[in-house]
Design a protein around this motif. Sequence first.
Motif, PDB file in Angstrom:
ATOM      1  N   HIS A 251       0.931  -1.016   0.008  1.00 20.30           N
ATOM      2  CA  HIS A 251      -0.143  -0.021   0.038  1.00 20.30           C
ATOM      3  C   HIS A 251       0.800   1.256   0.008  1.00 20.30           C
TER       4      HIS A 251
ATOM      5  N   SER B  59       0.156   8.208   0.662  1.00 19.71           N
ATOM      6  CA  SER B  59      -0.457   9.323  -0.133  1.00 19.71           C
ATOM      7  C   SER B  59       0.743  10.440  -0.612  1.00 19.71           C
TER       8      SER B  59
ATOM      9  N   GLU C 246      -2.826   7.376  -3.841  1.00 15.99           N
ATOM     10  CA  GLU C 246      -3.596   7.345  -2.637  1.00 15.99           C
ATOM     11  C   GLU C 246      -4.541   6.448  -2.409  1.00 15.99           C
ATOM     12  N   VAL C 247      -4.450   5.819  -0.987  1.00 16.62           N
ATOM     13  CA  VAL C 247      -5.440   4.615  -0.694  1.00 16.62           C
ATOM     14  C   VAL C 247      -6.074   5.006   0.376  1.00 16.62           C
ATOM     15  N   SER C 248      -7.383   4.563   0.706  1.00 20.03           N
ATOM     16  CA  SER C 248      -8.232   4.987   1.706  1.00 20.03           C
ATOM     17  C   SER C 248      -9.266   3.567   2.148  1.00 20.03           C
ATOM     18  N   ALA C 249      -9.811   3.720   3.035  1.00 20.31           N
ATOM     19  CA  ALA C 249     -10.695   2.492   3.452  1.00 20.31           C
ATOM     20  C   ALA C 249     -11.666   2.198   2.510  1.00 20.31           C
ATOM     21  N   ALA C 250     -12.108   3.209   1.675  1.00 21.83           N
ATOM     22  CA  ALA C 250     -13.253   3.077   0.495  1.00 21.83           C
ATOM     23  C   ALA C 250     -12.465   2.670  -0.799  1.00 21.83           C
ATOM     24  N   ASP C 251     -11.238   2.923  -0.762  1.00 23.43           N
ATOM     25  CA  ASP C 251     -10.446   2.623  -2.091  1.00 23.43           C
ATOM     26  C   ASP C 251      -9.316   2.331  -1.875  1.00 23.43           C
ATOM     27  N   GLU C 252      -9.064   1.071  -1.490  1.00 23.01           N
ATOM     28  CA  GLU C 252      -7.796   0.395  -0.943  1.00 23.01           C
ATOM     29  C   GLU C 252      -6.724   0.058  -1.890  1.00 23.01           C
TER      30      GLU C 252
ATOM     31  N   LYS D 202     -15.281   8.180  -9.975  1.00 22.32           N
ATOM     32  CA  LYS D 202     -14.428   8.978 -10.305  1.00 22.32           C
ATOM     33  C   LYS D 202     -14.478   9.544 -11.808  1.00 22.32           C
TER      34      LYS D 202
END
Length: 467
Positions: free
Chosen positions: A9, A12, A195-201, A210
């Motif tokens: 991962h 950001s 960039e990664v996130s909980a919704a877009d891992e 998008k």
Amino acid sequence: MCTNSHIVHLPSSERTNREEVEVEQNTWAGAAPRKPSPYLSNRGNVIRDFTGILREAFLLYHKDKHDEKDNPNGMINLGTSENKLCTDLLSERLSQADMFHIEPHLLQYADWKGRNFLREEVARFLNDYCKAPRPLKADNVVTLNGCTSVFCCLSAVLCDPEDAVLVPTPFYGMIKKHFILYNNVKLVYAHLTSEVSAADENPFHLSAEKLEKALQKATQEGARVKAIILINPHNPLGDVYTSTEMMQFLEFAKRHELHAIVDEIYMLSVFDECTTFQSVLSFKKLPDPQRTHVMWGISKDFVASGMRVSCLYTENQDVISAIGELASFHGVPGPTQYQVAQLLRDRDWIDQVYLKAHRNRLREAHLYVVNELTNLQVPFLHRPAGFFVWVDFRKFLKEETFEEEINLWRHFLHEKILICCGKAFDCCEPGWFRIVFSDKLPRLQLGLQRLQKALQQLEENRQYIDP
């Protein structure tokens, strides 16, 4: 053995404003801008000077190409997405007696959309390998001399000059040339980031949301968007989109009455045994079949980029007819059409000999390169398809700018290793590069040795920053 969708991962990073980093087309490698030629039209001057970094790097390579015997210190090319792993198999097959049958009609003019025997064989081939729910029709097939020609023809028949096409970035950079030079069609971007996130891992993950945001922004800025380009499996990321994701993308296109140009050129180059590729031609029902156009060719999956044979499948007969009028500029020679038809109908060779070796060799070459990158402590995306790895060299930039990315690219060139930087794919984050691994092991080993040397030099000179 199954592999995870990605190894790392990635952290950001702030997005860089494109307006601040745009580089002139004809100065990628430091060349001075040329004066307009009095012998060319304005359009001719634009075409002459449209030299992106992919073309620039390719020319540099051909001036000093590595050869084990004649030029061992020449440049190693791990930048061009060309499969050199199975040329022995294809060469042997094309040398067999059934490939040399020449009849008078093959030497004469014919339907420029492709001879009936080839269009029928392409339809059967796509029907079987795309697992179509109903027989595909030869009347819906056009064969042209490469997917470059398919892109060019689609730009002409789907768009007017100054219209726009939406494409997620990073993307195969030559598409820009196909659309802009051929018909003055603009590209507008849906920028994907690491960039990664909980919704877009997953880094650089594409979603319908998008696409919606990018289309809304482009429309507000006055763009007349007529189509979207979807590449699956993806170049340069190596992503394989699921059928659910592809359906969402096609439904997005239908909502906005956009043509969906689906590039499936790597459909048989999925080497991870736990990943299944599903063509949109396998869908029982397309959201908008009259605006869905699927591309494929033998350049990648059959290591035959030099034969220049591709196809378009669409149910829209107006598109077929319109491209048919342009196809005389992009026709495939009759003897080559015969050879390709023979190749595609030889299912025993394809299934029992070629595809098994093709995927095994891709898997082994990919494993070697990612292991070397891991040893070098260089982050990358671990993906299941294509001929390339998307690699993060941001920590080797003095600062995260595209000027520094170009400097790093030149440093690699100085060490006689050609890889392609992210700017060539319109990546919005400087520091990402594509490394092609579909080459013989000795060249991969030498290329990675040179890459390691180049990176060690940067570290020794403290020409890097921490991410």
